[in-house]
Design a protein around this motif. Structure first.
Motif, PDB file in Angstrom:
ATOM      1  N   UNK A  58       0.820  -1.209   0.000  1.00 39.37           N
ATOM      2  CA  UNK A  58       0.000   0.000   0.000  1.00 39.37           C
ATOM      3  C   UNK A  58       0.858   1.266   0.000  1.00 39.37           C
ATOM      4  N   UNK A  59       2.155   1.112   0.215  1.00 38.27           N
ATOM      5  CA  UNK A  59       3.061   2.253   0.274  1.00 38.27           C
ATOM      6  C   UNK A  59       3.183   2.924  -1.089  1.00 38.27           C
ATOM      7  N   UNK A  60       3.172   4.227  -1.109  1.00 37.81           N
ATOM      8  CA  UNK A  60       3.402   5.008  -2.326  1.00 37.81           C
ATOM      9  C   UNK A  60       4.559   5.961  -2.059  1.00 37.81           C
ATOM     10  N   UNK A  61       5.434   6.100  -3.018  1.00 39.11           N
ATOM     11  CA  UNK A  61       6.574   6.990  -2.877  1.00 39.11           C
ATOM     12  C   UNK A  61       6.438   8.119  -3.881  1.00 39.11           C
ATOM     13  N   UNK A  62       7.150   9.200  -3.624  1.00 41.70           N
ATOM     14  CA  UNK A  62       7.103  10.351  -4.524  1.00 41.70           C
ATOM     15  C   UNK A  62       7.700   9.979  -5.876  1.00 41.70           C
ATOM     16  N   UNK A  63       7.187  10.589  -6.930  1.00 41.72           N
ATOM     17  CA  UNK A  63       7.769  10.396  -8.262  1.00 41.72           C
ATOM     18  C   UNK A  63       9.204  10.911  -8.251  1.00 41.72           C
ATOM     19  N   UNK A  64      10.127  10.184  -8.896  1.00 37.13           N
ATOM     20  CA  UNK A  64      11.502  10.693  -8.979  1.00 37.13           C
ATOM     21  C   UNK A  64      11.536  12.038  -9.699  1.00 37.13           C
ATOM     22  N   UNK A  65      12.301  12.959  -9.173  1.00 32.08           N
ATOM     23  CA  UNK A  65      12.424  14.273  -9.810  1.00 32.08           C
ATOM     24  C   UNK A  65      13.312  14.189 -11.049  1.00 32.08           C
ATOM     25  N   UNK A  66      14.264  13.246 -11.046  1.00 32.08           N
ATOM     26  CA  UNK A  66      15.184  13.088 -12.165  1.00 32.08           C
ATOM     27  C   UNK A  66      15.194  11.609 -12.561  1.00 32.08           C
ATOM     28  N   UNK A  67      14.433  11.262 -13.600  1.00 37.08           N
ATOM     29  CA  UNK A  67      14.321   9.862 -14.014  1.00 37.08           C
ATOM     30  C   UNK A  67      15.650   9.298 -14.480  1.00 37.08           C
ATOM     31  N   UNK A  68      16.480  10.105 -15.141  1.00 42.32           N
ATOM     32  CA  UNK A  68      17.789   9.627 -15.598  1.00 42.32           C
ATOM     33  C   UNK A  68      18.648   9.204 -14.408  1.00 42.32           C
ATOM     34  N   UNK A  69      18.659  10.004 -13.360  1.00 47.59           N
ATOM     35  CA  UNK A  69      19.451   9.687 -12.177  1.00 47.59           C
ATOM     36  C   UNK A  69      18.891   8.450 -11.473  1.00 47.59           C
ATOM     37  N   UNK A  70      17.574   8.352 -11.400  1.00 52.99           N
ATOM     38  CA  UNK A  70      16.942   7.201 -10.759  1.00 52.99           C
ATOM     39  C   UNK A  70      17.259   5.907 -11.500  1.00 52.99           C
ATOM     40  N   UNK A  71      17.345   5.956 -12.816  1.00 54.98           N
ATOM     41  CA  UNK A  71      17.600   4.770 -13.626  1.00 54.98           C
ATOM     42  C   UNK A  71      18.982   4.178 -13.407  1.00 54.98           C
ATOM     43  N   UNK A  72      19.908   4.970 -12.887  1.00 50.48           N
ATOM     44  CA  UNK A  72      21.265   4.470 -12.632  1.00 50.48           C
ATOM     45  C   UNK A  72      21.224   3.471 -11.516  1.00 50.48           C
TER      46      UNK A  72
END
Length: 72
Positions: A58-72
């Motif tokens: 049920x946990x939801x997290x904030x959308x990544x602000x920088x998808x490129x950085x998150x993908x690393x």
């Protein structure tokens, strides 16, 4: 329902991690990220899967602000 992802990385073994949804509904990986060497796969897979599936579905997290950085 909890879910996990397993990637096989050539000559480096496997990477396991749980998935959680963002506020917008996208599925993203979440800690713990567990790397298992191929030679150790049979002896540690059960514990690793249990660990990455301990996430609160049920946990939801904030959308990544920088998808490129998150993908690393």
């Amino acid at each position: 329902m909890s879910s996990a992802t397993i990637y096989k990385i050539d000559k480096k073994g496997y990477l396991l991690f749980g998935l959680v949804k963002t506020v917008s509904g996208f599925g993203i990986g979440i800690d713990p990220y567990i790397q298992i060497q191929e030679k150790d796969m049979n002896s540690t897979i059960n514990d690793a899967l249990k660990k990455v599936l301990e996430i609160d579905n049920a946990k939801r997290v904030a959308d990544p602000k920088n998808w490129d950085e998150h993908s690393k």
